[in-house]
Design a protein around this motif. Structure first.
Motif, mmCIF file in Angstrom:
data_model
loop_
_atom_site.group_PDB
_atom_site.id
_atom_site.type_symbol
_atom_site.label_atom_id
_atom_site.label_comp_id
_atom_site.label_asym_id
_atom_site.label_seq_id
_atom_site.Cartn_x
_atom_site.Cartn_y
_atom_site.Cartn_z
ATOM 1 N N ALA A 11 0.837 -1.200 0.000
ATOM 2 C CA ALA A 11 0.000 0.000 0.000
ATOM 3 C C ALA A 11 0.874 1.253 0.000
ATOM 4 O O ALA A 11 0.575 2.236 -0.686
ATOM 5 N N ARG A 12 1.961 1.226 0.762
ATOM 6 C CA ARG A 12 2.879 2.364 0.776
ATOM 7 C C ARG A 12 3.616 2.477 -0.556
ATOM 8 O O ARG A 12 3.918 3.583 -1.021
ATOM 9 N N ALA A 13 3.894 1.334 -1.173
ATOM 10 C CA ALA A 13 4.568 1.346 -2.482
ATOM 11 C C ALA A 13 3.715 2.042 -3.526
ATOM 12 O O ALA A 13 4.246 2.729 -4.414
ATOM 13 N N LYS A 14 2.418 1.887 -3.443
ATOM 14 C CA LYS A 14 1.527 2.561 -4.394
ATOM 15 C C LYS A 14 1.632 4.075 -4.260
ATOM 16 O O LYS A 14 1.572 4.797 -5.261
ATOM 17 N N ASP A 106 7.857 6.770 3.216
ATOM 18 C CA ASP A 106 7.416 5.846 4.275
ATOM 19 C C ASP A 106 8.095 4.487 4.161
ATOM 20 O O ASP A 106 7.483 3.433 4.383
ATOM 21 N N GLY A 107 9.380 4.517 3.781
ATOM 22 C CA GLY A 107 10.189 3.301 3.817
ATOM 23 C C GLY A 107 10.113 2.397 2.611
ATOM 24 O O GLY A 107 10.699 1.311 2.620
ATOM 25 N N VAL A 108 9.398 2.817 1.544
ATOM 26 C CA VAL A 108 9.299 1.985 0.341
ATOM 27 C C VAL A 108 9.639 2.831 -0.875
ATOM 28 O O VAL A 108 9.141 3.949 -1.027
ATOM 29 N N ALA A 109 10.481 2.294 -1.759
ATOM 30 C CA ALA A 109 10.947 3.035 -2.937
ATOM 31 C C ALA A 109 10.159 2.660 -4.182
ATOM 32 O O ALA A 109 9.547 1.580 -4.270
ATOM 33 N N ALA A 110 10.174 3.560 -5.161
ATOM 34 C CA ALA A 110 9.632 3.299 -6.496
ATOM 35 C C ALA A 110 10.541 3.974 -7.505
ATOM 36 O O ALA A 110 11.195 4.978 -7.196
ATOM 37 N N ASP A 111 10.566 3.447 -8.726
ATOM 38 C CA ASP A 111 11.546 3.862 -9.736
ATOM 39 C C ASP A 111 10.878 3.844 -11.112
ATOM 40 O O ASP A 111 10.180 2.881 -11.446
ATOM 41 N N ALA A 112 11.066 4.889 -11.891
ATOM 42 C CA ALA A 112 10.496 4.927 -13.243
ATOM 43 C C ALA A 112 11.330 5.830 -14.125
ATOM 44 O O ALA A 112 12.079 6.685 -13.635
ATOM 45 N N ALA A 113 11.198 5.652 -15.436
ATOM 46 C CA ALA A 113 11.917 6.490 -16.405
ATOM 47 C C ALA A 113 11.053 6.703 -17.631
ATOM 48 O O ALA A 113 10.273 5.826 -18.021
ATOM 49 N N ALA A 249 0.472 -8.543 -12.821
ATOM 50 C CA ALA A 249 1.345 -7.438 -12.400
ATOM 51 C C ALA A 249 0.537 -6.156 -12.324
ATOM 52 O O ALA A 249 -0.258 -5.856 -13.217
ATOM 53 N N GLU A 250 0.753 -5.398 -11.269
ATOM 54 C CA GLU A 250 0.140 -4.080 -11.117
ATOM 55 C C GLU A 250 1.207 -3.018 -11.332
ATOM 56 O O GLU A 250 2.254 -3.040 -10.674
ATOM 57 N N ILE A 251 0.956 -2.086 -12.233
ATOM 58 C CA ILE A 251 1.894 -0.997 -12.469
ATOM 59 C C ILE A 251 1.701 0.054 -11.376
ATOM 60 O O ILE A 251 0.603 0.589 -11.204
ATOM 61 N N LEU A 252 2.759 0.362 -10.645
ATOM 62 C CA LEU A 252 2.667 1.307 -9.534
ATOM 63 C C LEU A 252 3.053 2.717 -9.922
ATOM 64 O O LEU A 252 2.770 3.651 -9.162
ATOM 65 N N THR A 253 3.687 2.889 -11.071
ATOM 66 C CA THR A 253 4.237 4.199 -11.437
ATOM 67 C C THR A 253 3.465 4.815 -12.604
ATOM 68 O O THR A 253 4.048 5.226 -13.611
ATOM 69 N N LEU A 254 2.146 4.887 -12.459
ATOM 70 C CA LEU A 254 1.307 5.584 -13.405
ATOM 71 C C LEU A 254 0.856 6.898 -12.774
ATOM 72 O O LEU A 254 0.507 6.931 -11.590
ATOM 73 N N PRO A 255 0.840 7.989 -13.538
ATOM 74 C CA PRO A 255 0.370 9.267 -12.973
ATOM 75 C C PRO A 255 -1.053 9.152 -12.456
ATOM 76 O O PRO A 255 -1.890 8.465 -13.047
#
Length: 258
Positions: A11-14, A106-113, A249-255
């Motif tokens: 949930a925090r990753a989202k 909150d302790g969880v990272a995300a990465d996108a390009a 798979a759920e994409i977490l890095t969508l605007p």
């Protein structure tokens, strides 16, 4: 280390993923002819701090870089494809710009390009290259499901890139992500199906197809960080952070506006 995140961590990753995506979306809208790469870095810093998040880059000092990165975003122009250190450069019409961002909240990272072309000029070869990395990313995400293997993702990505005619470099690729930005397993941009770590719900991966137009060889810039094509050809890079779920798979890095 391979992390399997629990429900609360996912949930925090989202939240982290949406923040990364929103910042990249904003930066793309602001990046115009005449924009300086150092301006982009400062805009990124302001948005990260305003969100109460932390940069994964400022203090990052891996073995392949020269000391702490010291900036908030990677900015690659034309032949610079990975780890682009922001510098005093004003964007020109037709430049191919890659922005790569990793943030922890909150302790969880995300990465996108994302890669896109600045200004009115739209060179056909550059448009095609960006499109190939985006299609490869979609193929990799489609292959990411419980019970599949890392090799299935790599094969899906590599098949698209190879069919588009691009050489594939396997020194750098996708990776696990969670409490830290870079974790195992490594996800090469080409591979054999059925090989490697078996995917399971709770695993987070950053998938990142990237290519150089006519070479697979990288060279390191004088800044000790920026990786460029050895021939000076143009490059492109697309990346999403995903979470493996029971259904795929759920994409977490969508605007968030999408």
């Amino acid at each position: 280390m391979i992390e399997i995140l629990n429900t609360a961590e996912l949930a925090r990753a989202k939240v982290s993923g949406a923040l990364v995506a929103d910042i990249l979306h904003t930066l793309k809208g602001r990046s115009a002819v005449g924009t300086n790469l150092l301006e982009i870095d400062q805009w990124t810093k302001a948005m990260i701090l305003e969100a109460g998040a932390e940069s994964c880059y400022v203090d990052y000092a891996p073995s392949f870089g020269r000391g702490p990165f010291g900036h908030y975003i990677c900015t690659g122009v034309n032949d610079a494809v990975l780890h682009g250190l922001p510098r005093d450069y004003a964007l020109a019409d037709g430049d191919l710009l890659t922005l790569d961002l990793a943030v922890s909240k909150d302790g969880v990272a995300a990465d996108a390009a994302i890669s896109f072309i600045v200004g009115e000029s739209q060179p056909a070869e550059s448009v095609a290259m960006i499109d190939a990395t985006e299609r490869a990313l979609s193929a990799g995400i489609a292959a990411a499901r419980p019970g599949a293997h890392i090799g299935d993702i790599s094969h899906a990505i590599g098949s698209v890139l190879s069919e588009a005619g691009y050489p594939i470099n396997t020194e750098f690729g996708g990776h696990g992500i969670g409490s830290t930005m870079h974790q195992d397993p490594h996800v090469p941009n080409t591979g054999r199906p059925g090989r490697g770590f078996k995917l399971r719900p709770g695993l987070m991966l950053a998938l990142e197809p990237w290519v150089m137009a006519d070479t697979a060889r990288l060279v390191t810039d004088a800044d000790g960080w920026t990786l460029r094509s050895s021939t000076g050809c143009r490059t492109a890079h697309s990346e999403h952070t995903i979470a493996i779920t029971d259904d795929g798979a759920e994409i977490l890095t969508l605007p968030r506006h999408r």
